[in-house]
Design an enzyme around this catalytic site. Structure first.
Site, mmCIF file in Angstrom:
data_model
loop_
_atom_site.group_PDB
_atom_site.id
_atom_site.type_symbol
_atom_site.label_atom_id
_atom_site.label_comp_id
_atom_site.label_asym_id
_atom_site.label_seq_id
_atom_site.Cartn_x
_atom_site.Cartn_y
_atom_site.Cartn_z
ATOM 1 N N SER A 1 0.867 -1.194 0.000
ATOM 2 C CA SER A 1 0.000 0.000 0.000
ATOM 3 C C SER A 1 0.896 1.235 0.000
ATOM 4 O O SER A 1 2.029 1.183 0.502
ATOM 5 C CB SER A 1 -0.872 0.024 1.262
ATOM 6 O OG SER A 1 -1.536 1.276 1.353
ATOM 7 N N TYR B 1 -1.718 -1.036 10.457
ATOM 8 C CA TYR B 1 -1.865 -1.275 9.016
ATOM 9 C C TYR B 1 -0.663 -0.704 8.256
ATOM 10 O O TYR B 1 -0.062 -1.387 7.421
ATOM 11 C CB TYR B 1 -3.175 -0.644 8.525
ATOM 12 C CG TYR B 1 -3.451 -0.884 7.059
ATOM 13 C CD1 TYR B 1 -3.918 -2.125 6.613
ATOM 14 C CD2 TYR B 1 -3.246 0.109 6.108
ATOM 15 C CE1 TYR B 1 -4.176 -2.355 5.256
ATOM 16 C CE2 TYR B 1 -3.500 -0.114 4.759
ATOM 17 C CZ TYR B 1 -3.969 -1.343 4.339
ATOM 18 O OH TYR B 1 -4.214 -1.571 3.006
#
Ligand SMILES: NC(=O)c1ccc[n+]([C@@H]2O[C@H](COP(=O)([O-])OP(=O)(O)OC[C@H]3O[C@@H](n4cnc5c(N)ncnc54)[C@H](O)[C@@H]3O)[C@@H](O)[C@H]2O)c1
Length: 241
Positions: free
Chosen positions: A139, A153
């Site tokens: 990401s 995350y």
């Protein structure tokens, strides 16, 4: 496809979002697809779209080593893993001070450890077969912190980017390439629907799962034969600030 053809394309997180779109795209290219996910209903829906030909589904939880090993042993019986797309993931959005130990463990367990366990099982088969390609879905927030608080995350995705480099270095002599994509926000169950006015400007406008999947297809293909250890940012310019 990768120089060690005739094998299976394994996609984790294939019941939804980027993983599902990747499974559909590889299947359209003629690949035999093993679609893995914990979401049984989502896999059944994928199966009804793709049919039984060249599409096998497996319900498996990435937090379970034995379940992963069992799926890969099925893949071995189908000819071995030629391509792995590590797309499964979860997110927890909480301020750092509210992050419980369990939140941290669960995110790292699925996004980082689960990615590693699948990568290791795929690598066992690819080194035997004389090659293969692995694409990890990281990401942009593994590179630059997210504007919303989600420390576990962000950390899990930063680790995936480094795991990609580390595995690439070790596996290159075996003809196994390991790359990643770092998507910006695209509409999925995980991300939801992007707001009209995003917190971070999107210079190229909103993207879709297909924009991410095109990069995955490229990195898995022979066209990327001299590329390894890289994480390709696919974000419509999100990081350009
Ligand atoms: N959508 C985005 O904006 C975006 C941006 C950057 C990165 N990503 C990454 O892309 C990947 C795919 O996410 P998405 O947006 O398509 O989300 P999604 O929620 O649509 O898909 C994720 C899939 O992973 C599966 N999964 C979750 N936990 C699992 C487990 N324990 N075992 C097996 N499968 C499990 C879910 O069931 C789901 O089908 C994730 O790794 C995510 O972090 C997404």
């Amino acid at each position: 496809m990768t120089g060690a053809a005739g094998g299976v394309v394994v996609v984790t997180g294939a019941a939804s979002g980027i993983g599902r779109a990747a499974a559909v795209a590889f299947h359209r290219q003629g690949a035999v697809v093993m679609a893995m996910d914990v979401n049984r209903a989502g896999l059944a829906d994928l199966r009804s779209e793709l049919g039984d030909t060249r599409c096998v589904t497996a319900v498996a939880d990435l937090t379970s080593g034995p379940e992963i090993v069992s799926v890969f042993s099925q893949v071995e019986g189908m000819g071995g893993c030629e391509v792995l797309v590590n797309a499964a993931g979860i997110g927890v959005s909480l301020p750092l001070l509210d992050h419980a130990d369990e939140d941290w463990d669960r995110v790292l367990d699925i996004n980082t450890r689960g990615t590693f366990l699948c990568l290791r099982e795929a690598a066992r088969q690819m080194t035997e077969r004389g090659g293969g390609a692995i694409v990890n879905v990281a990401s942009v927030v593994g590179i630059y912190p997210s504007p919303i608080p989600e420390i576990a995350y962000d950390t899990s995705k930063g680790a995936v980017i480094q795991m990609t480099r580390s595995a690439a270095r070790e596996l290159a002599p075996h003809g196994v390439r390991v790359n990643g994509v770092a998507p910006g926000p695209v509409p999925t169950n995980l991300y939801g629907t992007p707001p009209e006015q995003p917190e971070v400007p999107m210079p190229l406008g909103h993207g879709t799962v297909e924009d991410v999947v095109d990069a995955i297809l490229f990195l898995a293909s022979g066209k990327a034969r001299w590329i390894t250890g890289q994480t390709l940012v696919v974000d419509g310019g999100w990081l350009l600030r």
